[in-house]
Design a protein around this motif. Structure first.
Motif, PDB file in Angstrom:
ATOM      1  N   HIS A   1       0.855  -1.186   0.000  1.00  0.00           N
ATOM      2  CA  HIS A   1       0.000   0.000   0.000  1.00  0.00           C
ATOM      3  C   HIS A   1       0.895   1.242   0.000  1.00  0.00           C
ATOM      4  O   HIS A   1       1.854   1.317   0.776  1.00  0.00           O
ATOM      5  N   LEU A   2       0.605   2.171  -0.883  1.00  0.00           N
ATOM      6  CA  LEU A   2       1.517   3.316  -1.074  1.00  0.00           C
ATOM      7  C   LEU A   2       1.518   4.318   0.078  1.00  0.00           C
ATOM      8  O   LEU A   2       2.546   4.884   0.413  1.00  0.00           O
ATOM      9  N   GLY A   3       0.372   4.542   0.648  1.00  0.00           N
ATOM     10  CA  GLY A   3       0.296   5.547   1.710  1.00  0.00           C
ATOM     11  C   GLY A   3      -0.005   6.923   1.139  1.00  0.00           C
ATOM     12  O   GLY A   3       0.279   7.222  -0.020  1.00  0.00           O
ATOM     13  N   LYS A   4      -0.644   7.756   1.985  1.00  0.00           N
ATOM     14  CA  LYS A   4      -1.142   9.066   1.531  1.00  0.00           C
ATOM     15  C   LYS A   4      -0.011  10.006   1.114  1.00  0.00           C
ATOM     16  O   LYS A   4      -0.179  10.817   0.209  1.00  0.00           O
ATOM     17  N   PHE A   5       1.120   9.918   1.790  1.00  0.00           N
ATOM     18  CA  PHE A   5       2.242  10.800   1.437  1.00  0.00           C
ATOM     19  C   PHE A   5       2.682  10.582  -0.003  1.00  0.00           C
ATOM     20  O   PHE A   5       2.850  11.527  -0.757  1.00  0.00           O
ATOM     21  N   VAL A   6       2.853   9.323  -0.355  1.00  0.00           N
ATOM     22  CA  VAL A   6       3.316   9.014  -1.707  1.00  0.00           C
ATOM     23  C   VAL A   6       2.222   9.338  -2.721  1.00  0.00           C
ATOM     24  O   VAL A   6       2.479   9.898  -3.785  1.00  0.00           O
ATOM     25  N   GLU A   7       0.968   9.030  -2.351  1.00  0.00           N
ATOM     26  CA  GLU A   7      -0.156   9.341  -3.241  1.00  0.00           C
ATOM     27  C   GLU A   7      -0.214  10.819  -3.583  1.00  0.00           C
ATOM     28  O   GLU A   7      -0.548  11.214  -4.685  1.00  0.00           O
ATOM     29  N   ALA A   8       0.098  11.652  -2.567  1.00  0.00           N
ATOM     30  CA  ALA A   8      -0.031  13.102  -2.751  1.00  0.00           C
ATOM     31  C   ALA A   8       1.225  13.709  -3.354  1.00  0.00           C
ATOM     32  O   ALA A   8       1.293  14.922  -3.555  1.00  0.00           O
ATOM     33  N   SER A   9       2.181  12.894  -3.649  1.00  0.00           N
ATOM     34  CA  SER A   9       3.476  13.420  -4.094  1.00  0.00           C
ATOM     35  C   SER A   9       3.303  14.371  -5.283  1.00  0.00           C
ATOM     36  O   SER A   9       2.574  14.072  -6.220  1.00  0.00           O
ATOM     37  N   GLY A  10       3.944  15.506  -5.193  1.00  0.00           N
ATOM     38  CA  GLY A  10       3.817  16.529  -6.234  1.00  0.00           C
ATOM     39  C   GLY A  10       2.658  17.476  -5.967  1.00  0.00           C
ATOM     40  O   GLY A  10       2.597  18.580  -6.497  1.00  0.00           O
ATOM     41  N   GLY A  11       1.720  17.036  -5.156  1.00  0.00           N
ATOM     42  CA  GLY A  11       0.536  17.844  -4.895  1.00  0.00           C
ATOM     43  C   GLY A  11       0.441  18.287  -3.443  1.00  0.00           C
ATOM     44  O   GLY A  11       1.426  18.704  -2.845  1.00  0.00           O
ATOM     45  N   THR A  12      -0.784  18.195  -2.897  1.00  0.00           N
ATOM     46  CA  THR A  12      -1.033  18.687  -1.542  1.00  0.00           C
ATOM     47  C   THR A  12      -1.577  17.561  -0.673  1.00  0.00           C
ATOM     48  O   THR A  12      -2.462  16.819  -1.094  1.00  0.00           O
ATOM     49  N   LEU A  13      -1.032  17.447   0.528  1.00  0.00           N
ATOM     50  CA  LEU A  13      -1.585  16.505   1.497  1.00  0.00           C
ATOM     51  C   LEU A  13      -2.354  17.317   2.530  1.00  0.00           C
ATOM     52  O   LEU A  13      -1.807  18.228   3.159  1.00  0.00           O
ATOM     53  N   PHE A  14      -3.647  17.013   2.647  1.00  0.00           N
ATOM     54  CA  PHE A  14      -4.496  17.744   3.583  1.00  0.00           C
ATOM     55  C   PHE A  14      -4.687  16.885   4.826  1.00  0.00           C
ATOM     56  O   PHE A  14      -5.354  15.847   4.779  1.00  0.00           O
ATOM     57  N   LEU A  15      -4.086  17.297   5.924  1.00  0.00           N
ATOM     58  CA  LEU A  15      -4.199  16.552   7.178  1.00  0.00           C
ATOM     59  C   LEU A  15      -5.356  17.134   7.978  1.00  0.00           C
ATOM     60  O   LEU A  15      -5.210  18.129   8.686  1.00  0.00           O
ATOM     61  N   ASP A  16      -6.533  16.533   7.804  1.00  0.00           N
ATOM     62  CA  ASP A  16      -7.726  17.043   8.471  1.00  0.00           C
ATOM     63  C   ASP A  16      -7.761  16.515   9.906  1.00  0.00           C
ATOM     64  O   ASP A  16      -7.315  15.401  10.160  1.00  0.00           O
ATOM     65  N   GLU A  17      -8.291  17.337  10.821  1.00  0.00           N
ATOM     66  CA  GLU A  17      -8.339  16.973  12.241  1.00  0.00           C
ATOM     67  C   GLU A  17      -6.985  16.510  12.747  1.00  0.00           C
ATOM     68  O   GLU A  17      -6.863  15.492  13.444  1.00  0.00           O
ATOM     69  N   VAL A  18      -5.973  17.275  12.395  1.00  0.00           N
ATOM     70  CA  VAL A  18      -4.600  16.885  12.697  1.00  0.00           C
ATOM     71  C   VAL A  18      -4.357  16.769  14.199  1.00  0.00           C
ATOM     72  O   VAL A  18      -3.502  16.013  14.651  1.00  0.00           O
ATOM     73  N   SER A  19      -5.162  17.494  14.996  1.00  0.00           N
ATOM     74  CA  SER A  19      -4.978  17.469  16.448  1.00  0.00           C
ATOM     75  C   SER A  19      -5.244  16.084  17.026  1.00  0.00           C
ATOM     76  O   SER A  19      -4.840  15.775  18.135  1.00  0.00           O
ATOM     77  N   GLU A  20      -5.941  15.229  16.253  1.00  0.00           N
ATOM     78  CA  GLU A  20      -6.305  13.898  16.749  1.00  0.00           C
ATOM     79  C   GLU A  20      -5.250  12.842  16.458  1.00  0.00           C
ATOM     80  O   GLU A  20      -5.427  11.672  16.795  1.00  0.00           O
ATOM     81  N   LEU A  21      -4.179  13.247  15.805  1.00  0.00           N
ATOM     82  CA  LEU A  21      -3.141  12.283  15.451  1.00  0.00           C
ATOM     83  C   LEU A  21      -2.491  11.711  16.711  1.00  0.00           C
ATOM     84  O   LEU A  21      -2.063  12.462  17.581  1.00  0.00           O
ATOM     85  N   PRO A  22      -2.392  10.376  16.817  1.00  0.00           N
ATOM     86  CA  PRO A  22      -1.755   9.804  18.003  1.00  0.00           C
ATOM     87  C   PRO A  22      -0.288  10.240  18.107  1.00  0.00           C
ATOM     88  O   PRO A  22       0.357  10.480  17.086  1.00  0.00           O
ATOM     89  N   LEU A  23       0.236  10.274  19.342  1.00  0.00           N
ATOM     90  CA  LEU A  23       1.596  10.781  19.557  1.00  0.00           C
ATOM     91  C   LEU A  23       2.664  10.003  18.778  1.00  0.00           C
ATOM     92  O   LEU A  23       3.594  10.591  18.234  1.00  0.00           O
ATOM     93  N   THR A  24       2.499   8.685  18.690  1.00  0.00           N
ATOM     94  CA  THR A  24       3.519   7.904  17.964  1.00  0.00           C
ATOM     95  C   THR A  24       3.547   8.318  16.486  1.00  0.00           C
ATOM     96  O   THR A  24       4.623   8.436  15.893  1.00  0.00           O
ATOM     97  N   ALA A  25       2.377   8.528  15.911  1.00  0.00           N
ATOM     98  CA  ALA A  25       2.334   8.937  14.506  1.00  0.00           C
ATOM     99  C   ALA A  25       2.887  10.351  14.342  1.00  0.00           C
ATOM    100  O   ALA A  25       3.472  10.679  13.308  1.00  0.00           O
ATOM    101  N   GLN A  26       2.707  11.178  15.389  1.00  0.00           N
ATOM    102  CA  GLN A  26       3.249  12.539  15.318  1.00  0.00           C
ATOM    103  C   GLN A  26       4.766  12.530  15.143  1.00  0.00           C
ATOM    104  O   GLN A  26       5.328  13.316  14.390  1.00  0.00           O
TER     105      GLN A  26
END
Ligand SMILES: Nc1ncnc2c1ncn2[C@@H]1O[C@H](COP(=O)(O)OP(=O)(O)OP(=O)(O)O)[C@@H](O)[C@H]1O
Ligand SMILES: [Mg+2]
Length: 500
Positions: A230-255
């Motif tokens: 699975h490519l993942g959103k970062f790679v999918e958005a490559s060249g464009g824009t990654l919109f991190l919605d509700e970013v405040s909810e991201l778990p600390l490990t992922a941060q």
């Protein structure tokens, strides 16, 4: 607050007549005496936009046809109603070919002008909505697709427009439903990356154990259930824009991982061997105050500063009520077209009530209220009864700072007490009654009552500010100053409501 109509006519008497009629129809009128002045006003970016133009065809200098040509050349989408003298049918045909929406024969009657203006405004709202939907589908939303007439939003959009020309990380804060995603999409659609992907991830909606895999991808077999790469959103958005919605909810490990990805410009898939370079712009959004999340220890400070390079705060709808009539018109036009309903207007009463509600769900709530009303309504005009939920919310939606006015729809007879507030609510349709005593029996502050009177007057004269000023016997500039002061007083309370 109301639609703004520009009248271009070289004849002073005609100008005055049409100005008067336009005001009687409930719109704001602005007059100019030549074609050149009309074009100058329409293309001036520093003054509030015009919603429709009533144009005289015969004028010295740049005539009506010339104005229509220039409007078309400038790509302006404003509806134009041409005025012609009796017998000028050839001119009318040319004007309609040149893009005029309708024509009226001088001297026009107020009813004819009203119908023509209303149709023109409805058609233009519908055109705007259709364009917005089309742009949204194609991933090409721009700032032109955002419906707003408020100064507060102008400021936000000015900053957002500048941000669009670079790849600076933008953090959009604002309550639910205020249009954060719309703005994120407009930033993407107005920048150099518009032809590249816009990928949105709702950080609040992903289970903790899948966040990394969804953002950064995973290799086949890297964990139980990873049956495919699975490519993942970062790679999918490559060249464009990654919109991190509700970013405040991201778990600390992922941060931690997100921070590393941003610092290094590369991501490592779960189970992957080597990092992959990514080039993207990050736009994040949150309906909480991200700094508060930092203070509470739920959000990493270093990541906060990475995302918060350019913060944009979208004001809630109740802090920009002047947008309400415009949004109503747009949504009405769209849902009538979608649902094939012949509704052409919203009654003055309903408009007044809707413009005064607090809309805790902001634009999304307003949009849904219009949708429901259009589907359920049986007449050709939406009235108060078509918005039962909105009307029912009125008494409870009042925060401590709300005016006691307009809290009760007509059919409730007993004055309600606004919860948490010691001021009794005055039933709306006891129009012209001012509660001078608080519930505790004390005289209310003068400033508060003055603000209430002004608000009432604006509703009473349906937003015709010159009429309001005249009736209150104060200058227009004094009126606007007082409105600004009242709005300034409101905002700290709104801020604190938002963070609650
Ligand atoms: N200025 C506007 N003009 C027209 N439509 C708007 C405007 N602002 C918001 N909307 C519409 O309102 C709805 C909500 O907007 P959006 O999804 O962008 O809000 P949000 O702030 O991201 O909400 P949430 O916090 O719930 O995710 C959408 O349908 C959007 O198209
Ligand atoms: Mg959103």
């Amino acid at each position: 607050m109301v639609e703004r109509i520009l009248i271009a006519d070289d004849d002073a008497v005609q100008r005055r007549l049409v100005e008067n009629m336009v005001q009687r129809c409930g719109y704001e009128a602005i007059v100019v005496d030549s074609g050149d002045a009309a074009i100058a006003r329409l293309t001036d970016p520093d003054v509030p936009a015009i919603d429709a133009l009533v144009l005289d065809l015969v004028m010295p200098g740049l005539d009506g046809m010339g104005v229509l040509t220039k409007i078309r050349d400038a790509g302006l989408s404003i509806p134009v109603i041409v005025q012609t003298a009796h017998g000028g049918i050839d001119n009318v045909v040319s004007a309609m070919r040149a893009g005029a929406h309708d024509f009226v024969v001088k001297p026009v009657g107020v009813e004819r002008l009203q119908v023509s203006l209303r149709n023109a405004l409805n058609a233009s709202a519908l055109k705007g909505e259709l364009q917005r939907i089309k742009h949204s589908r194609e991933g090409k939303l721009t700032f032109a697709d955002i419906v707003t007439r408020s100064a507060a939003m102008d400021n936000v959009l000015r900053t957002a427009r500048k941000a669009a020309t670079s790849t600076i990380p933008v953090l959009i804060e604002g309550e639910s439903g205020v249009g954060k995603e719309l703005i994120a999409r407009a930033i993407h659609g107005s920048g150099e990356r518009s032809s590249k992907p816009f990928v949105a991830v709702n950080c609040g909606a992903i289970p903790d154990n899948l966040v990394e895999s969804i953002l950064f991808g995973h290799e086949k077999g890297s964990f139980t259930g990873a049956t495919e790469r699975h490519l993942g959103k970062f790679v999918e958005a490559s060249g464009g824009t990654l919109f991190l919605d509700e970013v405040s909810e991201l778990p600390l490990t992922a941060q931690v991982k997100l921070l590393r990805a941003l610092q290094e410009g590369s991501v490592e898939a779960v189970g992957g061997r080597k990092p992959v370079k990514v080039d993207l712009r990050i736009v994040s959004a949150t309906n909480r105050k991200l700094l508060d999340r930092v203070k509470e220890g739920h959000f990493r400070e270093d990541l906060f500063y990475r995302l918060h390079v350019l913060p944009l705060t979208i004001p809630p709808l109740r802090a920009r009520r002047e947008d309400i009539p415009h949004l109503l018109r747009h949504f009405l036009a769209r849902f009538c077209a979608e649902e094939n309903r012949p509704i052409t207007a919203i009654s003055g009463e309903a408009m007044t009530l809707l413009a005064q509600l607090d809309w805790p769900g902001n634009i999304r709530q307003l949009e849904n209220a219009v949708y429901r009303a259009v589907v359920m309504s049986e007449g050709d005009q939406l009235g108060l009864t078509d918005f039962p939920q909105a009307a029912a919310q009125a008494p409870t939606m009042a925060g401590p700072s709300s005016e006691p006015l307009l809290m009760e729809p007509a059919f409730h007879s007993a004055p309600a007490i606004v919860p948490g507030n010691d001021i009794p609510a005055v039933p709306f349709f006891m129009a012209g009654t001012l509660a001078m005593l608080s519930h505790g029996g004390d005289i209310r502050p003068l400033e508060e009552m003055e603000a209430e009177i002004i608000r009432f007057a604006i509703a009473h004269y349906r937003g015709q500010m010159s009429e309001v000023a005249r009736r209150l016997k104060i200058g227009r500039s004094t009126l606007y100053r007082k409105l600004d002061e009242a709005a300034d007083k409101d905002s700290p309370t709104l801020e604190s409501e938002q963070t609650d």
